[in-house]
Design a protein around this motif. Structure first.
Motif, PDB file in Angstrom:
ATOM      1  N   MET A 172    -101.336  99.174 -35.518  1.00 24.13           N
ATOM      2  CA  MET A 172    -100.850  98.663 -34.245  1.00 24.13           C
ATOM      3  C   MET A 172    -101.165  99.680 -33.162  1.00 24.13           C
ATOM      4  O   MET A 172    -100.752 100.839 -33.249  1.00 24.13           O
ATOM      5  N   TYR A 173    -101.925  99.218 -32.158  1.00 23.29           N
ATOM      6  CA  TYR A 173    -102.233 100.152 -31.090  1.00 23.29           C
ATOM      7  C   TYR A 173    -101.446  99.814 -29.835  1.00 23.29           C
ATOM      8  O   TYR A 173    -101.072  98.668 -29.592  1.00 23.29           O
ATOM      9  N   SER A 174    -101.179 100.858 -29.055  1.00 20.32           N
ATOM     10  CA  SER A 174    -100.375 100.746 -27.849  1.00 20.32           C
ATOM     11  C   SER A 174    -101.140 101.337 -26.680  1.00 20.32           C
ATOM     12  O   SER A 174    -101.852 102.343 -26.824  1.00 20.32           O
ATOM     13  N   ARG A 175    -100.965 100.732 -25.512  1.00 27.76           N
ATOM     14  CA  ARG A 175    -101.687 101.158 -24.313  1.00 27.76           C
ATOM     15  C   ARG A 175    -100.679 101.608 -23.264  1.00 27.76           C
ATOM     16  O   ARG A 175     -99.744 100.887 -22.929  1.00 27.76           O
ATOM     17  N   LYS A 176    -100.895 102.822 -22.741  1.00 30.88           N
ATOM     18  CA  LYS A 176    -100.042 103.364 -21.689  1.00 30.88           C
ATOM     19  C   LYS A 176    -100.898 104.029 -20.628  1.00 30.88           C
ATOM     20  O   LYS A 176    -102.016 104.486 -20.904  1.00 30.88           O
ATOM     21  N   GLU A 177    -100.352 104.116 -19.402  1.00 28.09           N
ATOM     22  CA  GLU A 177    -101.033 104.831 -18.336  1.00 28.09           C
ATOM     23  C   GLU A 177    -100.676 106.309 -18.400  1.00 28.09           C
ATOM     24  O   GLU A 177     -99.515 106.675 -18.582  1.00 28.09           O
ATOM     25  N   ASN A 178    -101.708 107.158 -18.255  1.00 26.51           N
ATOM     26  CA  ASN A 178    -101.426 108.590 -18.186  1.00 26.51           C
ATOM     27  C   ASN A 178    -101.134 108.988 -16.737  1.00 26.51           C
ATOM     28  O   ASN A 178    -101.097 108.145 -15.838  1.00 26.51           O
ATOM     29  N   GLU A 179    -100.950 110.272 -16.494  1.00 26.69           N
ATOM     30  CA  GLU A 179    -100.579 110.739 -15.154  1.00 26.69           C
ATOM     31  C   GLU A 179    -101.663 110.459 -14.127  1.00 26.69           C
ATOM     32  O   GLU A 179    -101.385 110.317 -12.934  1.00 26.69           O
ATOM     33  N   ALA A 180    -102.904 110.343 -14.586  1.00 29.98           N
ATOM     34  CA  ALA A 180    -104.013 110.070 -13.667  1.00 29.98           C
ATOM     35  C   ALA A 180    -104.176 108.579 -13.374  1.00 29.98           C
ATOM     36  O   ALA A 180    -105.039 108.191 -12.593  1.00 29.98           O
ATOM     37  N   GLY A 181    -103.355 107.763 -14.031  1.00 23.83           N
ATOM     38  CA  GLY A 181    -103.450 106.324 -13.824  1.00 23.83           C
ATOM     39  C   GLY A 181    -104.430 105.629 -14.735  1.00 23.83           C
ATOM     40  O   GLY A 181    -104.677 104.424 -14.582  1.00 23.83           O
ATOM     41  N   ASP A 182    -105.009 106.360 -15.693  1.00 22.68           N
ATOM     42  CA  ASP A 182    -105.953 105.766 -16.648  1.00 22.68           C
ATOM     43  C   ASP A 182    -105.214 105.274 -17.886  1.00 22.68           C
ATOM     44  O   ASP A 182    -104.185 105.839 -18.275  1.00 22.68           O
ATOM     45  N   ASN A 183    -105.760 104.235 -18.502  1.00 25.55           N
ATOM     46  CA  ASN A 183    -105.170 103.722 -19.732  1.00 25.55           C
ATOM     47  C   ASN A 183    -105.536 104.601 -20.917  1.00 25.55           C
ATOM     48  O   ASN A 183    -106.699 104.979 -21.089  1.00 25.55           O
ATOM     49  N   GLU A 184    -104.556 104.920 -21.728  1.00 23.63           N
ATOM     50  CA  GLU A 184    -104.782 105.630 -22.979  1.00 23.63           C
ATOM     51  C   GLU A 184    -104.147 104.841 -24.107  1.00 23.63           C
ATOM     52  O   GLU A 184    -103.089 104.230 -23.931  1.00 23.63           O
ATOM     53  N   THR A 185    -104.799 104.831 -25.263  1.00 27.23           N
ATOM     54  CA  THR A 185    -104.258 104.100 -26.410  1.00 27.23           C
ATOM     55  C   THR A 185    -104.010 105.051 -27.573  1.00 27.23           C
ATOM     56  O   THR A 185    -104.705 106.055 -27.751  1.00 27.23           O
TER      57      THR A 185
END
Length: 342
Positions: A172-185
């Motif tokens: 199961m993968y999850s997607r979040k925004e980092n401090e720079a506003g980019d998506n990280e999974t």
């Protein structure tokens, strides 16, 4: 140049292209289009259930956006004549990438992503699951899976599920925004015994924005996981772990593999496939130690892949999608003798 001459040249180029594609296939390989209409049909899964092939795929207006996508399930006894069994839809959710498996109770289970859009803005994602009746002719309304709040995010996706000794395992993968506003999974291994309730087994800790993954098991119980990656060099990882699957070793493949799936074809040998290097749908062979080699290119283009596999009687049966023949994508079925994969 006259319009008729331009049209003639265009037609000739079209047929020359088709012919060049067909000539790349070994003589024993058969590929046929099994579903096409005005919709964008893509992201397949393939199983055998009670002697019949079942193929599931998403059908929507476009690759993303537009009307919410639905899941269509078609079936065939021989791989040649196909009929639609059922459709799975849920208001407010773009249902995506169905993956079929057979539960220990003998029902077809379909896992799928449930993306929530407002126009072209992705608001979130909730994994869903649906189950067939005992004879595989109807499917339940999809329901969200349940899992610990500590591993939930705004966007989660249980991309596929594989059953082993009464337990289903999936990445199961999850997607979040980092401090720079980019998506990280990030990706976690989860497990279930009923297909609805899940618990985390391990955080895999992979860099490179891991996402789509498929799991298979070795005869000794070791787990293999083929994982797509979207950052860095973007090459897929092959992970290996022994029970209880909390400690992992990863080998980098030579390829980017989009929509990865794989299946055992011989003792210790696997065939995997997906969108190879974002260019076409291809097949690779590898062993548990990650010794990869490419073995076949399928008629396809860059908008293609997401295969499903069934291997029996020394033949690999494969579903996938592509748009190399039609304006929008269509579903294809391939029969590949084992001798053509060595």
């Amino acid at each position: 140049m006259k319009k008729s001459l331009v049209a003639t040249i265009s037609i000739l180029i079209f047929f020359i292209t088709l012919n060049s594609i067909s000539q790349t296939l070994p003589k024993g390989v058969k590929v046929s289009q099994i579903y096409s209409d005005e919709n964008y049909n893509a992201f397949t899964s393939l199983i055998k259930f009670k002697g019949d092939f079942y193929c599931a795929f998403r059908s929507g207006e476009n690759h993303v956006y537009g009307k919410d996508g639905i899941i269509k399930i078609i079936t065939s006894k021989d791989g040649m004549v196909w009929k639609e069994v059922d459709q799975i839809a849920l208001s407010g959710f773009d249902l995506r990438d169905p993956k079929l498996s057979v539960t220990p109770e003998g029902l077809i289970m379909a896992t799928m992503g449930g993306s929530i859009y407002e126009g072209k803005t992705l608001l979130g994602g909730i994994p869903h699951v649906a189950f067939s009746n005992p004879i595989g002719t109807r499917f339940s309304t999809p329901q969200p899976i349940k899992y610990d709040a500590g591993i939930k995010s705004k966007f989660d996706w249980l991309w596929s599920l594989t059953w082993h000794e009464g337990t289903g395992y999936g990445g199961m993968y999850s997607r979040k925004e980092n401090e720079a506003g980019d998506n990280e999974t990030t990706i976690k291994l989860v497990k279930t015994t009923n297909g609805v309730d899940y618990e985390m087994v391990a955080d895999l800790g992979i860099e490179g924005n891991p996402n789509e993954s498929t799991i298979r098991f070795l005869p000794n119980g070791d787990m293999l996981m083929l994982i797509r990656r979207e950052k860095g060099n973007k090459k897929a990882y092959l992970g290996k772990s022994s029970p209880p699957y909390t400690d992992w070793n990863f080998t980098e493949s030579p390829y980017f593999i989009g929509g990865p799936d794989f299946v055992a074809i011989d003792e210790g040998i696997f065939i995997g496939g997906g969108r190879i290097n974002r260019e076409y749908t291809g097949l690779v062979s590898f062993d548990k130690n990650g010794d990869f080699k490419e073995v076949l290119k399928l008629p396809s283009n860059s908008d293609s892949s997401y295969p499903g596999f069934v291997f029996e009687n020394d033949t690999l049966y494969m579903s996938y999608y592509s748009s190399h023949e039609t304006e929008k994508t269509s579903i294809y079925f391939a029969e590949i003798p084992l001798v053509e994969l060595k």
